[in-house]
Enzyme design. Structure first.
Site, mmCIF file in Angstrom:
data_model
loop_
_atom_site.group_PDB
_atom_site.id
_atom_site.type_symbol
_atom_site.label_atom_id
_atom_site.label_comp_id
_atom_site.label_asym_id
_atom_site.label_seq_id
_atom_site.Cartn_x
_atom_site.Cartn_y
_atom_site.Cartn_z
ATOM 1 C CB SER A 64 -0.937 0.008 1.219
ATOM 2 O OG SER A 64 -1.966 -0.947 1.068
ATOM 3 C CE LYS A 67 -4.532 1.519 -0.710
ATOM 4 N NZ LYS A 67 -4.093 0.338 0.004
ATOM 5 C CB SER A 119 -4.221 1.281 4.000
ATOM 6 O OG SER A 119 -3.419 0.787 2.973
#
Length: 270
Positions: A64, A67, A119
């Site tokens: 993640s 992102k 997240s």
């Protein structure tokens, strides 16, 4: 391990970066502390000088921590106040999730908070649809990475999740480039700094423990998949100096390793 200095403006051709156009000598510095992450980098966010690194140009899965690349693409194309309604397809994803409710309307800025603070993979799916679908979003992410000079980065999903036959890859060097640029977006910087944020039906609490654990920390994103293991990118400031720490392919307490690298980095001469 290498201790080098270069501007975060171009991707080195060699596996270990030591000489780039415009590079300045780092001088004599003490050995930076190591830790449980097998690949890491600590750099000055403003000058671009890399103070220390290990395997900084070896591609690995970021989970993640990728992102913010999606967040930049979103803000390049969508108004933060625009909104759309979630549907069931957005929630059909491996979580962590912010908890989207099908039929509920969400603004772009709310979805970005869900993406960066907790997240939310469901938020990533919905933002991708708002960009024209996952294929279009991933293509835009890869184009954005190339435009930043992050040429070892290849996104395969908007969230950083991997799957059979496809995986997202990047390097500590590229993640430092990506975060250096992402933090120039006021909304991204604002979201990263906030300990809490309002969201339809709930209050979001930032997952970045260093916001309260390390004085001066102002941004951070964790990640985990079986392929990536633990990952972390975080930034902090002290006495007017801002550093970024990137940790990849780790286990154990990556926050502790980040603290050690921050303390070491802030002790180095500018």
């Amino acid at each position: 391990m290498t201790v080098v200095a270069f501007a975060l403006t171009a991707v080195p051709a060699a596996p270990v970066a030591s000489a780039l156009p415009g590079a300045q000598p780092a001088g004599t510095v003490s050995t930076p502390p190591d830790g449980p992450a097998q690949a890491w980098l600590v750099a000055d966010l403003d000058s671009g000088q890399v103070l220390g690194s290990r395997d900084a140009n070896v591609p690995r899965a970021p989970a993640s921590t990728i992102k913010p690349l999606l967040a930049m693409v979103v803000l390049d194309h969508l108004n933060p106040n625009s909104f759309a309604r979630a549907n069931a397809s957005h929630t059909k994803v491996e979580c962590s999730c912010v908890g989207l409710v099908p039929g509920q309307a969400y603004t772009t800025s709310q979805l970005l908070a869900g993406l960066l603070m907790v997240s939310g993979n469901d938020a990533a799916n919905m933002l991708a649809d708002m960009l024209g679908g996952q294929r279009a979003a991933v293509a835009a992410m890869n184009a954005k990475a190339q435009s930043l000079g992050a040429r070892s980065t290849r996104a395969s999903s908007p969230s950083g999740l991997d799957g059979p036959g496809w995986e997202t890859l990047t390097t500590p060097y590229d993640l430092a480039l990506i975060y250096r640029q992402a933090l120039k977006y006021p909304l991204i910087a604002q979201i990263f700094q906030a300990p809490t944020a309002s969201f339809p039906g709930k209050t979001l609490h930032a997952q970045n423990e260093l916001l309260s654990r390390y004085p001066g920390d102002f941004a951070g994103k964790t990640g985990f998949t079986d392929l990536a293991r633990k990952t972390l990118v975080t930034a902090a400031q002290r006495n007017g100096r801002r550093l970024v720490v990137v940790l990849m392919y780790g286990s154990g307490d990556l926050y502790g390793q980040a603290v050690d690298l921050f303390d070491w980095g802030f002790g180095q001469p500018t």
